[in-house]
Design a protein around this motif. Structure first.
Motif, mmCIF file in Angstrom:
data_model
loop_
_atom_site.group_PDB
_atom_site.id
_atom_site.type_symbol
_atom_site.label_atom_id
_atom_site.label_comp_id
_atom_site.label_asym_id
_atom_site.label_seq_id
_atom_site.Cartn_x
_atom_site.Cartn_y
_atom_site.Cartn_z
ATOM 1 N N ARG A 163 1.105 -1.002 0.345
ATOM 2 C CA ARG A 163 0.334 -0.158 0.308
ATOM 3 C C ARG A 163 0.513 1.347 -0.175
ATOM 4 O O ARG A 163 1.712 1.868 1.372
ATOM 5 C CB ARG A 163 -0.784 0.050 0.643
ATOM 6 N N PRO A 164 1.056 1.748 -1.246
ATOM 7 C CA PRO A 164 2.077 2.680 -1.417
ATOM 8 C C PRO A 164 2.046 4.320 -1.124
ATOM 9 O O PRO A 164 0.439 4.270 -1.481
ATOM 10 C CB PRO A 164 2.522 3.321 -2.192
ATOM 11 N N GLY A 165 2.510 5.237 -0.129
ATOM 12 C CA GLY A 165 1.748 6.548 -0.071
ATOM 13 C C GLY A 165 2.413 7.377 -1.634
ATOM 14 O O GLY A 165 2.776 6.698 -2.351
ATOM 15 N N SER A 166 1.653 8.362 -1.587
ATOM 16 C CA SER A 166 2.125 9.160 -3.612
ATOM 17 C C SER A 166 3.352 9.425 -3.801
ATOM 18 O O SER A 166 3.302 9.151 -4.889
ATOM 19 C CB SER A 166 0.555 9.990 -3.246
ATOM 20 N N ASP A 167 4.292 9.709 -2.838
ATOM 21 C CA ASP A 167 5.148 9.899 -3.382
ATOM 22 C C ASP A 167 6.205 8.521 -3.638
ATOM 23 O O ASP A 167 6.709 8.369 -4.829
ATOM 24 C CB ASP A 167 5.977 10.516 -2.139
ATOM 25 N N VAL A 168 6.316 7.663 -2.929
ATOM 26 C CA VAL A 168 6.397 6.276 -3.156
ATOM 27 C C VAL A 168 6.083 5.365 -4.756
ATOM 28 O O VAL A 168 6.943 5.521 -5.297
ATOM 29 C CB VAL A 168 6.110 5.374 -2.073
ATOM 30 N N ARG B 261 12.227 2.574 -3.715
ATOM 31 C CA ARG B 261 12.393 3.329 -2.987
ATOM 32 C C ARG B 261 13.354 3.174 -1.873
ATOM 33 O O ARG B 261 14.152 4.193 -0.886
ATOM 34 C CB ARG B 261 10.991 2.579 -1.357
ATOM 35 N N TYR C 71 13.825 7.155 -1.959
ATOM 36 C CA TYR C 71 13.204 7.902 -1.543
ATOM 37 C C TYR C 71 13.811 7.877 -0.571
ATOM 38 O O TYR C 71 14.435 8.076 0.975
ATOM 39 C CB TYR C 71 12.575 6.576 -1.306
ATOM 40 N N ARG D 136 9.703 12.577 2.776
ATOM 41 C CA ARG D 136 9.605 13.671 2.321
ATOM 42 C C ARG D 136 9.408 15.259 2.101
ATOM 43 O O ARG D 136 9.424 15.925 1.665
ATOM 44 C CB ARG D 136 7.794 13.947 3.294
ATOM 45 N N LEU E 212 3.140 17.783 -4.260
ATOM 46 C CA LEU E 212 3.761 16.899 -3.829
ATOM 47 C C LEU E 212 3.696 16.533 -5.384
ATOM 48 O O LEU E 212 5.390 16.166 -5.579
ATOM 49 C CB LEU E 212 3.057 15.857 -2.926
ATOM 50 N N SER F 111 -4.882 3.044 -5.923
ATOM 51 C CA SER F 111 -6.406 2.467 -5.495
ATOM 52 C C SER F 111 -6.285 3.703 -3.758
ATOM 53 O O SER F 111 -5.956 3.312 -3.332
ATOM 54 C CB SER F 111 -6.922 0.966 -5.689
ATOM 55 N N PRO G 93 0.103 -1.164 5.912
ATOM 56 C CA PRO G 93 1.362 -0.415 6.636
ATOM 57 C C PRO G 93 1.384 0.295 4.898
ATOM 58 O O PRO G 93 1.481 0.042 4.510
ATOM 59 C CB PRO G 93 2.065 -1.537 6.678
ATOM 60 N N LEU G 94 1.385 1.898 5.119
ATOM 61 C CA LEU G 94 1.235 2.578 4.334
ATOM 62 C C LEU G 94 2.661 2.748 4.363
ATOM 63 O O LEU G 94 3.606 2.946 5.406
ATOM 64 C CB LEU G 94 1.077 4.049 4.390
ATOM 65 N N LEU G 95 3.161 2.590 3.256
ATOM 66 C CA LEU G 95 4.904 2.586 2.509
ATOM 67 C C LEU G 95 4.782 3.998 1.769
ATOM 68 O O LEU G 95 4.775 4.457 0.573
ATOM 69 C CB LEU G 95 5.321 2.118 1.464
ATOM 70 N N GLY G 96 5.535 4.951 2.246
ATOM 71 C CA GLY G 96 5.775 6.086 1.578
ATOM 72 C C GLY G 96 4.916 7.451 2.656
ATOM 73 O O GLY G 96 4.431 6.337 4.405
ATOM 74 N N GLY G 97 4.989 8.283 2.554
ATOM 75 C CA GLY G 97 3.473 9.008 2.586
ATOM 76 C C GLY G 97 2.368 9.415 1.434
ATOM 77 O O GLY G 97 2.084 9.629 0.404
#
Lengths: 408, 408
Positions: A55-60, A70, A74, A77, A252, A344, B404-408
């Protein structure tokens, strides 16, 4: 033969079936004749941006799609936000993002955003360039209450805590080292001194006296989070030989693009919000093909609406994207168009998820498959199969005829 | 939103087309309206449990599905069997599984299972706790003729051979080190001393005198195999934050679950054999959702029947599983149901194979695909595509909204 590419990333577009939409996702339920026509003449597939189950953050997620893995690239932020507001970073800089906030006489936080103050530049310029213990502090304004602080000097570390406690009614936290290194301790010490001195300067600022007189929250404290250390990395141009530009409303996404050395274009009407002028972005993307090899276009509000649980709004906004996508009727024959999402964001989860997203490659040379709709389930039978974000740029480069030969 | 999950693993369910079944697999040939209905309202796919072309044992396959990769976490069979009979292991313990067998006066093996003796506890308790050269030997009874021996002490190694030669009419083997380490030599030496002393004690045991008088094979020797060293590993709960339980008849599956710290439930009627009460297991699984977040249910006989080459029996047993699966009509809306196999066991091969197995995810939020039957070929067009065992738990966690979220 194609020699240019547009990559359209629709943020958080993927979703899950929703009963109120007839067990369809917002994308599936939306009337999207233009996206469907593109899919019909494209090669489609599904993408787990970082990997299955991640489940990635938008930056990653964006870094993954651009081919920057990453664990190697990475930086957290802070450096991305700094790049986004145009601060040129040097190797070893520690960057943090944050807000100007309001503390009372006991240093307790009264408002984390200083009453959502609209402009902080008069305050940040008083602090910009301060030196403490051999560390230079660059303090730059972001949008509204936001700011970026960059620490520059020898032997710094990003292994430090936030001073932003993320709640009000408590004191701002003291920054501490999160590992045993002397550099982390030195960084935390210098930052704590800076924050105290900044408070003294800000509380005496004439604009704050004026705000106090008007009954507004003063911008008298800096709340920071997301420390990250910048390490020089190969730019997008160095990596792929392509001159890239970015058209985005959200900070971002401009940040990620700037971080990779792409040119961030100004697009009037692009806000990163549901009121954004999508057509203006797509038209600018097409125009920019004359000057750039690679145009990254980002549309944000699909994600924000889903994070608010607003699946109907996400569906409507998706229809507005589709309407604007009529612009791509003017896509030159020499250009590739890739349409996908960064991850998603299921509207019923109100958060990012690990579910894969659809992706399409449209342009000369692609092996057009039998998919006739751009959707989460329609694209599972596409010719690309299941790919990851790391597969996107190699396929772009392949279709542009620029892949290096491995072996002889 | 779902917050619980049942994982049903049907052992060795995958098969190959069989001419006598009209070129269908036993699963495809079986009448399975309940499994097919589940597949119709599920997202389906195919799973190579460990990886394409890898033929896994049941222990390795189950560990893979639970997210414990072999090279990091597989301790060999001994420690898993020990966990399965409730022996709490400590870091560094070397565990072996084995039998009580019968040797003659020349120490040649007459019967590897002491005439399939039904209870060995009177014998093992005479040996349990013995100390030799600073090594404590824990000797525990398994089912019927089976036993587990755990060596506990400093500086042990599992790099030792079996003493069980796996045939009769020869002497039990002397245990030797399989590497040059002093710890392997020391472990082999202590174990050989233990085995000799155990034989002296067992042959004088009154129950053996009674057996001799009755003309039964004496339980006068311990035959061991599968030495493995236990290393503390993150439990299922630590890994996923889920309270897990296991419903199984077969000892190995209880062992894997116990090894990962799941609670092994007692299910009357669950035998691990074709006569098992499948419905009792499924009903208990549904009941257990009130107390546990994750219920692992295992059904064994599909595998055993295929290993006997009995494809008709496998087909019939699959129909019995399907009949019992009517229980899942009562699956609460808050629960995810995953149905799959640990590996294929082609009936004409009479052994495990590397062929992939079907898998289905059924519950709120899944992207239901067009698959309408649970079968080896029907599921190849499923929305999940081709996954591995390592993808299963991340997808469970994703659907439970706990990634878990990977990144932000």
């Amino acid at each position: 033969m194609i020699d240019k590419a547009i990559l359209l990333i629709i943020d958080g577009l993927g979703d899950r079936p929703i009963a109120a939409l007839g067990d369809r996702t917002p994308l599936e339920a939306a009337h999207t004749p233009n996206l469907d026509r593109l899919a019909t003449s494209a090669e489609c597939g599904m993408m787990h941006t970082v990997g299955r189950g991640v489940r990635p953050g938008s930056d990653v997620a964006h870094l993954a799609i651009f081919g920057y893995e990453r664990s190697l690239y990475y930086p957290g932020r802070g450096p991305i936000e700094a790049a986004g507001i145009g601060v040129p970073l040097e190797d070893g800089d520690v960057a943090m993002r944050g807000n100007l906030g309001t503390v009372d006489d006991k240093l307790e936080i009264v408002d984390r955003r200083a009453g959502r103050i609209r402009v902080v530049e008069p305050f940040t310029k008083m602090l910009d360039g301060m030196e403490i213990d051999g560390v230079t502090f660059l303090v730059k304004p972001g949008t509204a209450h936001r700011a970026v602080v960059v620490m520059r000097g020898p032997d710094l570390s990003a292994a430090i805590t936030d001073n932003d406690p993320h709640v009000e009614g408590v004191a701002a936290s003291t920054v501490t080292a999160t590992d045993d290194s002397p550099s982390a301790k030195r960084t935390a010490d210098a930052l704590n001194q800076f924050l105290a001195r900044a408070h003294e300067i800000l509380k005496g600022h004439p604009d704050n006296r004026a705000r106090r007189a008007e009954g507004l929250f003063e911008a008298n404290y800096i709340l920071l989070r997301g420390a990250g250390q910048y390490r020089r990395l190969p730019s997008f141009k160095e990596r792929y030989g392509l001159d890239g530009c970015c058209i985005a409303g959200g900070g971002l996404y401009k940040g990620v693009a700037a971080f990779l050395g792409m040119t961030v274009l100004d697009c009037p009407g692009a806000t990163g919000l549901p009121d954004t002028d999508i057509r203006a972005k797509f038209d600018l993307a097409l125009e920019s093909l004359s000057e750039y090899d690679f145009v990254f276009v980002h549309v944000k509000a699909t994600d924000s609406l889903a994070e608010d649980g607003n699946f109907a709004g996400k569906k409507d906004f998706t229809e507005r994207i589709d309407e604007a996508a009529a612009a791509f009727d003017a896509l030159p024959e020499s250009a590739l168009l890739v349409v996908t999402a960064d991850h998603s964001t299921p509207s019923e989860l109100c958060a990012h998820s690990a579910d894969p997203v659809p992706i399409l490659f449209h342009g000369q040379g692609v092996r057009v498959d039998g998919v006739t709709a751009f959707g989460e389930r329609a694209c599972t039978s596409g010719g690309l199969g299941f790919i990851t974000g790391a597969d996107v740029m190699p396929q772009v480069i392949n279709l542009l005829g620029r892949s290096p030969l491995l072996g002889g």
